[in-house]
Design a protein around this motif. Structure first.
Motif, short mmCIF file in Angstrom:
data_model
loop_
_atom_site.label_atom_id
_atom_site.label_comp_id
_atom_site.label_asym_id
_atom_site.label_seq_id
_atom_site.Cartn_x
_atom_site.Cartn_y
_atom_site.Cartn_z
N LYS A 1 -6.96 10.53 6.10
CA LYS A 1 -7.60 11.84 5.97
C LYS A 1 -9.12 11.66 5.84
O LYS A 1 -9.89 12.34 6.53
N SER A 2 -9.54 10.74 4.99
CA SER A 2 -10.98 10.54 4.80
C SER A 2 -11.61 9.95 6.05
O SER A 2 -12.75 10.25 6.39
N VAL B 1 0.87 -1.17 0.00
CA VAL B 1 0.00 0.00 0.00
C VAL B 1 0.91 1.22 0.00
O VAL B 1 1.66 1.44 0.95
N PRO B 2 0.88 2.00 -1.07
CA PRO B 2 1.74 3.19 -1.13
C PRO B 2 1.38 4.18 -0.01
O PRO B 2 0.23 4.28 0.41
N HIS C 1 1.02 7.33 0.02
CA HIS C 1 0.01 8.35 -0.30
C HIS C 1 -1.41 7.79 -0.14
O HIS C 1 -2.32 8.51 0.25
N GLN C 2 -1.61 6.49 -0.41
CA GLN C 2 -2.93 5.90 -0.21
C GLN C 2 -3.27 5.79 1.27
O GLN C 2 -4.42 5.99 1.66
N VAL C 3 -2.29 5.48 2.08
CA VAL C 3 -2.50 5.42 3.53
C VAL C 3 -2.90 6.80 4.04
O VAL C 3 -3.85 6.94 4.81
N GLU D 1 -4.28 9.26 2.34
CA GLU D 1 -5.62 9.59 1.85
C GLU D 1 -6.70 8.88 2.68
O GLU D 1 -7.72 9.47 3.02
N PHE D 2 -6.45 7.61 3.01
CA PHE D 2 -7.41 6.86 3.80
C PHE D 2 -7.57 7.48 5.19
O PHE D 2 -8.69 7.66 5.68
#
Length: 83
Positions: free
Chosen positions: A77-78, A67-68, A70-72, A74-75
């Motif tokens: 943050k959401s 899992v890159p 940046h995806q962590v 983003e997750f």
């Protein structure tokens, strides 16, 4: 399957467990285990354990189970905005 080891201060344990339980209820995490400590900070990891960790990490990378960062981010943050 991906396995993570996380070390955190006891003062943050309850908040972290709440996050993990939320992720489990969403189906992101299938299971988790709370362990007192794999190793103490500053102590060496036994060579067999280190080799096992490295072998597992290589297998996960080969399987594309990454899992890159940046995806962590983003997750997380959401997840925070959802509260």
């Amino acid at each position: 399957m991906i396995t993570y080891q996380v070390q955190l201060p006891e003062s943050n344990q309850e908040a972290f467990l709440n996050i993990i339980q939320s992720l489990q209820s969403l189906g992101v995490i299938s299971s988790f285990l709370v362990s007192e400590s794999f190793v103490q900070p500053g102590s060496p990891i036994p060579i067999d354990n280190l080799l096992e960790i490295l072998k597992s990490a290589e297998k996960q990378a080969e399987d594309g189970a990454l899992v890159p960062a940046h995806q962590v981010l983003e997750f997380m943050k959401s997840w925070r905005e959802r509260k």
